[in-house]
Design a protein around this motif. Structure first.
Motif, PDB file in Angstrom:
ATOM      1  N   SER A   1      18.426  -5.420   7.255  1.00 55.20           N
ATOM      2  CA  SER A   1      18.488  -6.072   5.948  1.00 55.20           C
ATOM      3  C   SER A   1      17.260  -5.727   5.099  1.00 55.20           C
ATOM      4  CB  SER A   1      18.593  -7.587   6.126  1.00 55.20           C
ATOM      5  OG  SER A   1      18.698  -8.212   4.878  1.00 55.20           O
ATOM      6  N   ILE A   2      16.092  -5.705   5.715  1.00 58.76           N
ATOM      7  CA  ILE A   2      14.862  -5.327   4.993  1.00 58.76           C
ATOM      8  C   ILE A   2      14.973  -3.881   4.512  1.00 58.76           C
ATOM      9  CG2 ILE A   2      12.397  -4.802   5.284  1.00 58.76           C
ATOM     10  CD1 ILE A   2      12.776  -7.744   5.008  1.00 58.76           C
ATOM     11  N   SER A   3      15.462  -3.004   5.366  1.00 59.15           N
ATOM     12  CA  SER A   3      15.569  -1.596   4.960  1.00 59.15           C
ATOM     13  C   SER A   3      16.515  -1.450   3.774  1.00 59.15           C
ATOM     14  CB  SER A   3      16.001  -0.709   6.126  1.00 59.15           C
ATOM     15  OG  SER A   3      17.327  -0.969   6.516  1.00 59.15           O
ATOM     16  N   ASP A   4      17.559  -2.284   3.732  1.00 63.94           N
ATOM     17  CA  ASP A   4      18.476  -2.277   2.598  1.00 63.94           C
ATOM     18  C   ASP A   4      17.751  -2.703   1.318  1.00 63.94           C
ATOM     19  OD1 ASP A   4      20.945  -2.014   1.251  1.00 63.94           O
ATOM     20  OD2 ASP A   4      21.409  -4.135   1.565  1.00 63.94           O
ATOM     21  N   MET A   5      16.850  -3.669   1.452  1.00 60.86           N
ATOM     22  CA  MET A   5      16.126  -4.177   0.275  1.00 60.86           C
ATOM     23  C   MET A   5      15.139  -3.170  -0.292  1.00 60.86           C
ATOM     24  SD  MET A   5      15.243  -8.043   1.380  1.00 60.86           S
ATOM     25  CE  MET A   5      16.478  -9.316   1.462  1.00 60.86           C
ATOM     26  N   VAL A   6      14.553  -2.321   0.559  1.00 61.59           N
ATOM     27  CA  VAL A   6      13.544  -1.382   0.070  1.00 61.59           C
ATOM     28  C   VAL A   6      14.115   0.008  -0.221  1.00 61.59           C
ATOM     29  CG1 VAL A   6      11.603  -2.580   1.138  1.00 61.59           C
ATOM     30  CG2 VAL A   6      12.722  -0.738   2.370  1.00 61.59           C
ATOM     31  N   LYS A   7      15.387   0.197   0.114  1.00 61.64           N
ATOM     32  CA  LYS A   7      16.029   1.492  -0.119  1.00 61.64           C
ATOM     33  C   LYS A   7      15.919   1.861  -1.607  1.00 61.64           C
ATOM     34  CE  LYS A   7      20.353   1.269  -0.454  1.00 61.64           C
ATOM     35  NZ  LYS A   7      21.721   0.925  -0.148  1.00 61.64           N
ATOM     36  N   GLY A   8      15.470   3.087  -1.856  1.00 57.55           N
ATOM     37  CA  GLY A   8      15.405   3.593  -3.221  1.00 57.55           C
ATOM     38  C   GLY A   8      14.179   3.149  -4.017  1.00 57.55           C
ATOM     39  N   LYS A   9      13.312   2.365  -3.402  1.00 55.80           N
ATOM     40  CA  LYS A   9      12.120   1.902  -4.120  1.00 55.80           C
ATOM     41  C   LYS A   9      11.026   2.974  -4.068  1.00 55.80           C
ATOM     42  CE  LYS A   9      12.657  -3.101  -3.633  1.00 55.80           C
ATOM     43  NZ  LYS A   9      13.461  -3.219  -4.796  1.00 55.80           N
ATOM     44  N   THR A  10      10.210   2.998  -5.095  1.00 54.80           N
ATOM     45  CA  THR A  10       9.064   3.898  -5.122  1.00 54.80           C
ATOM     46  C   THR A  10       8.007   3.338  -4.167  1.00 54.80           C
ATOM     47  OG1 THR A  10       7.935   2.677  -6.873  1.00 54.80           O
ATOM     48  CG2 THR A  10       9.471   4.427  -7.572  1.00 54.80           C
ATOM     49  N   PRO A  11       7.010   4.159  -3.811  1.00 55.27           N
ATOM     50  CA  PRO A  11       5.931   3.638  -2.960  1.00 55.27           C
ATOM     51  C   PRO A  11       5.242   2.407  -3.573  1.00 55.27           C
ATOM     52  CG  PRO A  11       5.835   6.022  -2.985  1.00 55.27           C
ATOM     53  CD  PRO A  11       6.883   5.608  -3.990  1.00 55.27           C
ATOM     54  N   GLU A  12       5.058   2.420  -4.882  1.00 50.71           N
ATOM     55  CA  GLU A  12       4.428   1.279  -5.549  1.00 50.71           C
ATOM     56  C   GLU A  12       5.290   0.026  -5.440  1.00 50.71           C
ATOM     57  OE1 GLU A  12       4.853   4.286  -7.222  1.00 50.71           O
ATOM     58  OE2 GLU A  12       2.806   4.991  -6.934  1.00 50.71           O
ATOM     59  N   GLU A  13       6.609   0.203  -5.645  1.00 50.14           N
ATOM     60  CA  GLU A  13       7.532  -0.936  -5.532  1.00 50.14           C
ATOM     61  C   GLU A  13       7.596  -1.451  -4.095  1.00 50.14           C
ATOM     62  OE1 GLU A  13      10.779   0.173  -9.014  1.00 50.14           O
ATOM     63  OE2 GLU A  13      10.917   1.173  -7.065  1.00 50.14           O
ATOM     64  N   THR A  14       7.527  -0.536  -3.151  1.00 46.54           N
ATOM     65  CA  THR A  14       7.549  -0.932  -1.739  1.00 46.54           C
ATOM     66  C   THR A  14       6.289  -1.714  -1.381  1.00 46.54           C
ATOM     67  OG1 THR A  14       8.889   1.004  -1.199  1.00 46.54           O
ATOM     68  CG2 THR A  14       7.759  -0.092   0.630  1.00 46.54           C
ATOM     69  N   ARG A  15       5.130  -1.238  -1.857  1.00 47.79           N
ATOM     70  CA  ARG A  15       3.878  -1.978  -1.614  1.00 47.79           C
ATOM     71  C   ARG A  15       3.958  -3.367  -2.217  1.00 47.79           C
ATOM     72  NH1 ARG A  15       1.468   3.088  -2.193  1.00 47.79           N
ATOM     73  NH2 ARG A  15       1.128   2.836  -4.406  1.00 47.79           N
ATOM     74  N   LYS A  16       4.515  -3.470  -3.409  1.00 46.44           N
ATOM     75  CA  LYS A  16       4.652  -4.773  -4.058  1.00 46.44           C
ATOM     76  C   LYS A  16       5.611  -5.669  -3.264  1.00 46.44           C
ATOM     77  CE  LYS A  16       5.714  -6.992  -8.439  1.00 46.44           C
ATOM     78  NZ  LYS A  16       6.151  -6.843  -9.816  1.00 46.44           N
ATOM     79  N   PHE A  17       6.722  -5.101  -2.792  1.00 50.06           N
ATOM     80  CA  PHE A  17       7.705  -5.847  -2.018  1.00 50.06           C
ATOM     81  C   PHE A  17       7.063  -6.471  -0.780  1.00 50.06           C
ATOM     82  CE2 PHE A  17      10.845  -6.144   1.378  1.00 50.06           C
ATOM     83  CZ  PHE A  17      11.875  -6.829   0.768  1.00 50.06           C
ATOM     84  N   PHE A  18       6.227  -5.686  -0.081  1.00 55.74           N
ATOM     85  CA  PHE A  18       5.574  -6.163   1.138  1.00 55.74           C
ATOM     86  C   PHE A  18       4.206  -6.804   0.874  1.00 55.74           C
ATOM     87  CE2 PHE A  18       8.465  -2.966   3.059  1.00 55.74           C
ATOM     88  CZ  PHE A  18       9.097  -3.788   3.963  1.00 55.74           C
ATOM     89  N   ASN A  19       3.847  -6.897  -0.401  1.00 53.52           N
ATOM     90  CA  ASN A  19       2.562  -7.481  -0.789  1.00 53.52           C
ATOM     91  C   ASN A  19       1.396  -6.739  -0.132  1.00 53.52           C
ATOM     92  OD1 ASN A  19       1.017  -9.233  -2.290  1.00 53.52           O
ATOM     93  ND2 ASN A  19       1.022 -10.836  -0.733  1.00 53.52           N
ATOM     94  N   ILE A  20       1.449  -5.410  -0.226  1.00 51.83           N
ATOM     95  CA  ILE A  20       0.412  -4.558   0.353  1.00 51.83           C
ATOM     96  C   ILE A  20      -0.485  -4.060  -0.776  1.00 51.83           C
ATOM     97  CG2 ILE A  20      -0.059  -2.398   1.576  1.00 51.83           C
ATOM     98  CD1 ILE A  20       2.710  -2.733   2.907  1.00 51.83           C
ATOM     99  N   LYS A  21      -1.757  -4.285  -0.616  1.00 51.25           N
ATOM    100  CA  LYS A  21      -2.732  -3.833  -1.607  1.00 51.25           C
ATOM    101  C   LYS A  21      -2.888  -2.321  -1.483  1.00 51.25           C
ATOM    102  CE  LYS A  21      -7.492  -4.293  -2.967  1.00 51.25           C
ATOM    103  NZ  LYS A  21      -8.816  -4.413  -2.415  1.00 51.25           N
ATOM    104  N   ASP A  22      -2.881  -1.633  -2.608  1.00 49.40           N
ATOM    105  CA  ASP A  22      -3.096  -0.187  -2.616  1.00 49.40           C
ATOM    106  C   ASP A  22      -4.597   0.045  -2.677  1.00 49.40           C
ATOM    107  OD1 ASP A  22      -2.997   2.532  -2.802  1.00 49.40           O
ATOM    108  OD2 ASP A  22      -1.986   2.603  -4.742  1.00 49.40           O
ATOM    109  N   ASP A  23      -5.192   0.371  -1.526  1.00 45.35           N
ATOM    110  CA  ASP A  23      -6.640   0.577  -1.489  1.00 45.35           C
ATOM    111  C   ASP A  23      -6.997   2.060  -1.448  1.00 45.35           C
ATOM    112  OD1 ASP A  23      -5.727   1.055   1.034  1.00 45.35           O
ATOM    113  OD2 ASP A  23      -7.093  -0.316   2.061  1.00 45.35           O
ATOM    114  N   CYS A  24      -6.101   2.846  -1.990  1.00 50.71           N
ATOM    115  CA  CYS A  24      -6.313   4.277  -2.067  1.00 50.71           C
ATOM    116  C   CYS A  24      -7.403   4.564  -3.118  1.00 50.71           C
ATOM    117  CB  CYS A  24      -4.993   4.937  -2.463  1.00 50.71           C
ATOM    118  SG  CYS A  24      -5.023   6.716  -2.419  1.00 50.71           S
ATOM    119  N   PRO A  25      -8.388   5.404  -2.781  1.00 49.18           N
ATOM    120  CA  PRO A  25      -9.414   5.750  -3.773  1.00 49.18           C
ATOM    121  C   PRO A  25      -8.781   6.420  -4.994  1.00 49.18           C
ATOM    122  CG  PRO A  25     -10.003   6.607  -1.596  1.00 49.18           C
ATOM    123  CD  PRO A  25      -8.616   6.063  -1.507  1.00 49.18           C
TER     124      PRO A  25
END
Length: 162
Positions: free
Chosen positions: A127-151
């Motif tokens: 079900s989670i994979s269905d929810m993130v299917k087609g999302k950009t990396p930024e949208e996926t990070r937002k979905f999982f509430n992951i901070k982008d700490d990339c320099p």
């Protein structure tokens, strides 16, 4: 819940709420199954299994899943998964069951993982994979509430490559 064996075990939620569950339904959890096997008390006493990481509302859903699974086992999710549409992989009851809010879905994954209930882990992660299917990396990070700490220079390079 329909009793199969006539014997029950009490599952105790994080909040201390007790859920009497048919022992055969409860054994779907490898954690509970192992704890029952370790029990050396007499059969007249109903065993209480503490589940300190599982909230009562989530435990209720887990029991609902396990009870239904005992009467109508879920179709095995074939891998590799070609489509992440849950309804294409499992019966309607299971697709409807797992169609819940994201917070509850994550809590179900944690509970199923903690209790070691593989069919529920598989269903919830599908079900989670269905929810993130087609999302950009930024949208996926937002979905999982992951901070982008990339320099910044890495971010620039990453954007140029895409």
């Amino acid at each position: 819940m329909e009793a199969e064996s006539g014997r029950f075990v009490n599952l105790k939620s994080k909040e201390g709420e007790i859920f009497p569950v048919d022992i055969e339904v409860a054994r779907m959890s490898e954690l509970v199954k192992g704890m029952l096997e370790d029990e050396s008390g007499d059969d007249d006493d109903t065993t209480e299994i503490p589940l300190p990481n599982v909230k009562a509302a989530v435990l209720k859903k887990v029991i609902e899943f396990c009870s239904h699974y005992k009467s109508e086992p879920m179709t095995e999710i074939k891998k590799p998964v070609q489509s992440t549409d849950v309804a294409e992989h499992v019966q309607k009851w299971y697709a409807d069951f797992i169609n819940v809010e994201k917070v509850l879905l994550f809590e179900l994954i944690l509970a199923a993982n903690d209790m070691d209930i593989k069919p529920l882990v598989g269903l919830a992660t599908l079900s989670i994979s269905d929810m993130v299917k087609g999302k950009t990396p930024e949208e996926t990070r937002k979905f999982f509430n992951i901070k982008d700490d990339c320099p910044p220079e890495e971010e620039y390079k990453r954007r140029e490559e895409s």
